[in-house]
Design a protein around this motif. Sequence first.
Motif, PDB file in Angstrom:
ATOM      1  N   GLY A  80       1.402  -7.016   4.990  1.00 47.87           N
ATOM      2  CA  GLY A  80       2.076  -5.984   4.209  1.00 47.87           C
ATOM      3  C   GLY A  80       1.912  -4.584   4.778  1.00 47.87           C
ATOM      4  N   PRO A  81       0.670  -4.113   4.985  1.00 46.06           N
ATOM      5  CA  PRO A  81       0.489  -2.762   5.545  1.00 46.06           C
ATOM      6  C   PRO A  81       1.175  -2.579   6.906  1.00 46.06           C
ATOM      7  N   TYR A  82       1.110  -3.608   7.753  1.00 43.44           N
ATOM      8  CA  TYR A  82       1.751  -3.518   9.069  1.00 43.44           C
ATOM      9  C   TYR A  82       3.260  -3.345   8.915  1.00 43.44           C
ATOM     10  N   LEU A  83       3.885  -4.188   8.089  1.00 47.79           N
ATOM     11  CA  LEU A  83       5.332  -4.125   7.919  1.00 47.79           C
ATOM     12  C   LEU A  83       5.766  -2.846   7.202  1.00 47.79           C
ATOM     13  N   GLU A  84       4.944  -2.343   6.309  1.00 48.85           N
ATOM     14  CA  GLU A  84       5.278  -1.090   5.635  1.00 48.85           C
ATOM     15  C   GLU A  84       5.364   0.051   6.647  1.00 48.85           C
ATOM     16  N   SER A  85       4.358   0.164   7.505  1.00 55.69           N
ATOM     17  CA  SER A  85       4.374   1.214   8.523  1.00 55.69           C
ATOM     18  C   SER A  85       5.546   1.019   9.492  1.00 55.69           C
ATOM     19  N   LEU A  86       5.800  -0.227   9.876  1.00 57.99           N
ATOM     20  CA  LEU A  86       6.917  -0.510  10.779  1.00 57.99           C
ATOM     21  C   LEU A  86       8.241  -0.140  10.115  1.00 57.99           C
ATOM     22  N   SER A  87       8.386  -0.471   8.843  1.00 60.71           N
ATOM     23  CA  SER A  87       9.626  -0.193   8.115  1.00 60.71           C
ATOM     24  C   SER A  87       9.895   1.297   8.018  1.00 60.71           C
ATOM     25  N   ILE A 131       2.903 -10.151  -4.772  1.00 61.26           N
ATOM     26  CA  ILE A 131       1.629  -9.457  -4.985  1.00 61.26           C
ATOM     27  C   ILE A 131       0.781  -9.539  -3.719  1.00 61.26           C
ATOM     28  N   ARG A 132       0.740 -10.719  -3.129  1.00 60.13           N
ATOM     29  CA  ARG A 132      -0.072 -10.888  -1.923  1.00 60.13           C
ATOM     30  C   ARG A 132       0.487 -10.063  -0.761  1.00 60.13           C
ATOM     31  N   MET A 133       1.815 -10.075  -0.565  1.00 56.58           N
ATOM     32  CA  MET A 133       2.407  -9.326   0.538  1.00 56.58           C
ATOM     33  C   MET A 133       2.184  -7.822   0.367  1.00 56.58           C
ATOM     34  N   ASN A 134       2.255  -7.326  -0.849  1.00 54.60           N
ATOM     35  CA  ASN A 134       2.144  -5.888  -1.090  1.00 54.60           C
ATOM     36  C   ASN A 134       0.706  -5.388  -1.194  1.00 54.60           C
ATOM     37  N   PHE A 135      -0.249  -6.298  -1.257  1.00 58.66           N
ATOM     38  CA  PHE A 135      -1.646  -5.882  -1.379  1.00 58.66           C
ATOM     39  C   PHE A 135      -2.061  -5.055  -0.156  1.00 58.66           C
ATOM     40  N   GLY A 136      -2.569  -3.876  -0.395  1.00 57.59           N
ATOM     41  CA  GLY A 136      -2.986  -2.992   0.683  1.00 57.59           C
ATOM     42  C   GLY A 136      -1.922  -2.010   1.132  1.00 57.59           C
ATOM     43  N   ARG A 138       0.944   1.065   0.444  1.00 58.78           N
ATOM     44  CA  ARG A 138       0.913   2.289  -0.341  1.00 58.78           C
ATOM     45  C   ARG A 138       1.971   2.309  -1.433  1.00 58.78           C
ATOM     46  N   HIS A 139       3.097   1.611  -1.205  1.00 58.44           N
ATOM     47  CA  HIS A 139       4.229   1.742  -2.136  1.00 58.44           C
ATOM     48  C   HIS A 139       4.603   0.447  -2.857  1.00 58.44           C
ATOM     49  N   TRP A 140       3.991  -0.660  -2.533  1.00 56.40           N
ATOM     50  CA  TRP A 140       4.305  -1.948  -3.167  1.00 56.40           C
ATOM     51  C   TRP A 140       5.823  -2.158  -3.215  1.00 56.40           C
ATOM     52  N   ASN A 141       6.439  -2.097  -2.056  1.00 58.02           N
ATOM     53  CA  ASN A 141       7.898  -2.063  -1.981  1.00 58.02           C
ATOM     54  C   ASN A 141       8.526  -3.373  -1.523  1.00 58.02           C
TER      55      ASN A 141
END
Length: 372
Positions: A80-87, A131-136, A138-141
Amino acid sequence: MQLSVIPKKVTHLLPTDIIFQTEYWAKVKARLGWQPWAYDIEDRESGKDMLVLVKPLNDGMCAAYIPQGPEFGPSRENYGPYLESLSESIADQMTSDVAFIRYDLPWESPYTDILDQNPAHEVPEERIREIRMNFGTRHWNFRKTPVDMTVADSYVIDIHDTEDRMLSRMKSKTRYNIKLAARKGVKVVTASTQALPVFHRLHLETAKRKGFLVREYPYFETLFASQKEKADPCEIKLMLAVHGKEVLAGAIVAITKKTAYFLYGASAMTKRNYMASYALHWETIRYAKALNCKTYDMGAVSPACFPDHPFFGLYRFKTGFGGRVVHRAGSWDYPIDADAYATFRNWEEINRSGCGNGPFYKGSSNGCMKRA
């Protein structure tokens, strides 16, 4: 976690065995109305890059799609955190027309251990997975898509061994049916594109019989026409199982350096007792092995022996060939324009049983991304 993406030419994509992340696939999708873009991840020396396909949808909305990518990812707990930053970095490259980013992840499913140790245990429901993917993050997106774009669970066979050893790993019924097809006189040939209309007729017949997604004839033409441009070191082959002059089964197979992919298959209702589909896959394995491929990806199956799963019939057939089920993380959305995404998602939820025929697959390309 901070990641950045750096635009580059599609022709500069790094070599990969994931056909959906190659220059060849970019050319296929460009012919079908998508706009391909390529990015280095982190920096030009990282050895990590990805193909991004942008698609116009309805009402001026676009979506960015990363098919079976990025190839390399973090540890499971950091998906999740990796993909959030990449997105966020990808979004900086886009215009306001792009409503969301859709990832079709090739990474190992976080539930692989559960499924392997207890095959009767099904993957958790969508809400728990989100829930598992968004854990960690910042935006639970992140949102789980209604269906996976390619294949979340596929059946993969190691084909680097001798033929005798590969046959020994198969179920006895599969070995018997391969030999039966040979005794019946079934032959498997590598056909030219002149036989493509015959394959497409079988494809339509099979799709109607089994309720699969129908591909129009121009789509199959595009798979072969794009190959002629020699964009990538991959081959697209049409394999046909024939008895006399009658075509009993067929497959479109993509071959990269180390992997052969079973992309599309079709079979006739006639002479079902000739076991042509068994011969087709066995000879495709032999063909791929002769080209030094190490694995044969047979495509979709149910995650395990789940009789109620729509792919259980495929699971029962393919598991006879002595391979293993590979569980991937599946498809995930990162909304950018919340209202536009909600509109598309409502449509997709309503049509989730057949969303492959919807606007995500139709339309023509336009300028939805800023040029480098």
